[in-house]
Design an enzyme around this catalytic site. Structure first.
Site, mmCIF file in Angstrom:
data_model
loop_
_atom_site.group_PDB
_atom_site.id
_atom_site.type_symbol
_atom_site.label_atom_id
_atom_site.label_comp_id
_atom_site.label_asym_id
_atom_site.label_seq_id
_atom_site.Cartn_x
_atom_site.Cartn_y
_atom_site.Cartn_z
ATOM 1 N N GLY A 150 0.784 -1.235 0.000
ATOM 2 C CA GLY A 150 0.000 0.000 0.000
ATOM 3 C C GLY A 150 0.811 1.277 0.000
ATOM 4 N N SER A 151 2.076 1.212 -0.436
ATOM 5 C CA SER A 151 2.881 2.437 -0.392
ATOM 6 C C SER A 151 2.346 3.500 -1.352
ATOM 7 C CB SER A 151 4.350 2.133 -0.684
ATOM 8 O OG SER A 151 4.537 1.708 -2.008
ATOM 9 N N ASN A 152 1.757 3.092 -2.453
ATOM 10 C CA ASN A 152 1.170 4.086 -3.361
ATOM 11 C C ASN A 152 -0.079 4.726 -2.755
ATOM 12 O OD1 ASN A 152 2.545 4.351 -6.137
ATOM 13 N ND2 ASN A 152 2.642 2.160 -5.700
ATOM 14 N N HIS A 208 2.103 1.094 -12.876
ATOM 15 C CA HIS A 208 2.878 -0.104 -13.215
ATOM 16 C C HIS A 208 4.371 0.226 -13.185
ATOM 17 C CE1 HIS A 208 3.674 -4.032 -14.950
ATOM 18 N NE2 HIS A 208 4.562 -3.443 -15.731
ATOM 19 N N LEU A 231 -6.527 -8.925 -13.074
ATOM 20 C CA LEU A 231 -7.073 -8.254 -14.246
ATOM 21 C C LEU A 231 -8.478 -7.780 -13.936
ATOM 22 C CD1 LEU A 231 -5.910 -10.712 -17.048
ATOM 23 C CD2 LEU A 231 -4.991 -8.451 -16.520
ATOM 24 N N LYS A 236 -7.953 -13.043 -11.786
ATOM 25 C CA LYS A 236 -9.120 -12.145 -11.871
ATOM 26 C C LYS A 236 -10.064 -12.474 -10.725
ATOM 27 C CE LYS A 236 -11.762 -15.234 -14.852
ATOM 28 N NZ LYS A 236 -12.545 -15.413 -16.059
HETATM 29 C C1 GAR Z 1 3.696 -1.091 -7.340
HETATM 30 O O1 GAR Z 1 5.073 -1.054 -7.594
HETATM 31 C C2 GAR Z 1 2.903 -1.193 -8.626
HETATM 32 O O2 GAR Z 1 3.526 -0.539 -9.670
HETATM 33 C C3 GAR Z 1 2.838 -2.671 -8.846
HETATM 34 O O3 GAR Z 1 2.622 -3.194 -7.557
HETATM 35 C C4 GAR Z 1 3.320 -2.380 -6.605
HETATM 36 C C5 GAR Z 1 2.416 -2.120 -5.440
HETATM 37 O O4 GAR Z 1 3.118 -1.487 -4.413
HETATM 38 N N1 GAR Z 1 1.795 -3.019 -9.756
HETATM 39 C C6 GAR Z 1 1.940 -3.889 -10.756
HETATM 40 O O5 GAR Z 1 2.950 -4.527 -10.944
HETATM 41 C C7 GAR Z 1 0.719 -4.028 -11.644
HETATM 42 N N2 GAR Z 1 1.016 -4.792 -12.801
HETATM 43 P P1 GAR Z 1 2.354 -0.835 -3.183
HETATM 44 O O6 GAR Z 1 1.380 -1.871 -2.625
HETATM 45 O O7 GAR Z 1 3.453 -0.536 -2.205
HETATM 46 O O8 GAR Z 1 1.650 0.405 -3.657
#
Ligand code: GAR
Length: 203
Positions: free
Chosen positions: A15-17, A114, A97, A68
């Site tokens: 969940g860092s994003n 991504h 997906l 999915k």
């Molecule tokens: C992120 O790096 C995102 O780009 C990737 O999952 C990670 C989630 O990190 N997504 C994919 O690879 C989608 N194809 P987070 O949980 O720390 O936000």
């Protein structure tokens, strides 16, 4: 004060994003509100973070497919997002997906982050793919979501250099730092465009 853009965030990981989005909102630099977080992984860090930020969250059943959601579970996701008034769905590390129920309910209103410069290296662990291919430049992408895997119209990208001696972990960390700037930037732009397009009122 313009009305905030209402976000629903879907994630399967730490969940860092989502954290970066919340930080930007709380700093007053993103006119948005996260009204719901949804995960498909019961112990995902994003659910704990949602709790810490006091954002409503729920975990849906993973179901019998790996890539999915089952259609009825995805329909439940749609219903919950709609009940929460969500205007923009943000896939922030959601590792499944998205299919017809969500795509039809939120046309051009689902974005994904991504960790590569798409169209290169879609799929899992894109930073490892870039490293293995000997790239000297990679990065991250935010794009509109369609029925494909990490396809869909690209909205914005940020480049990240691959440094000599980079490990998958060190490269991924720098790509994630780039994501944490790029994703809130894109959401801010979409929130702003919504106002300039006149599709939302002012409060
Ligand atoms: C992120 O790096 C995102 O780009 C990737 O999952 C990670 C989630 O990190 N997504 C994919 O690879 C989608 N194809 P987070 O949980 O720390 O936000």
């Amino acid at each position: 004060m313009k009305t905030p853009l209402i976000l629903g965030v879907l994630g399967s990981g730490k969940g860092s994003n989502f954290h970066a989005i919340m930080d930007r909102i709380q700093a007053g630099r993103l006119n948005a509100r996260v009204s719901l977080v949804i995960s498909d992984v019961p112990d995902a860090g994003i659910l704990k973070l949602a709790h810490d930020f006091r954002v409503p969250a729920l975990c849906v059943r993973p179901g019998k497919f790996r890539t999915k959601l089952e259609p009825e579970i995805e329909a439940e996701v749609v219903r919950r997002l709609q009940e929460a008034g969500v205007e923009l769905v943000v896939l922030a590390g959601f590792m499944r997906l998205v299919k017809a129920p969500l795509l039809q309910a939120f046309p051009r209103r689902i974005i994904n982050v991504h960790p590569s410069l798409l169209p290169k290296y879609p799929g899992l662990e894109a930073w490892k793919q870039a490293l293995a291919a000997g790239e000297t430049l990679t990065g991250c992408t935010v794009h509109h979501v369609d029925a494909g895997m990490d396809t869909g119209e690209i909205i914005a990208q940020r480049q990240v250099r691959v440094l000599p001696g980079d490990t998958p972990a060190s490269l991924h960390a720098r790509i994630q730092a780039a994501e944490h700037a790029l994703l809130p930037d894109v959401i801010a732009r979409l929130a702003e465009e919504r106002h300039t397009a006149g599709t939302a009122g002012t409060a």
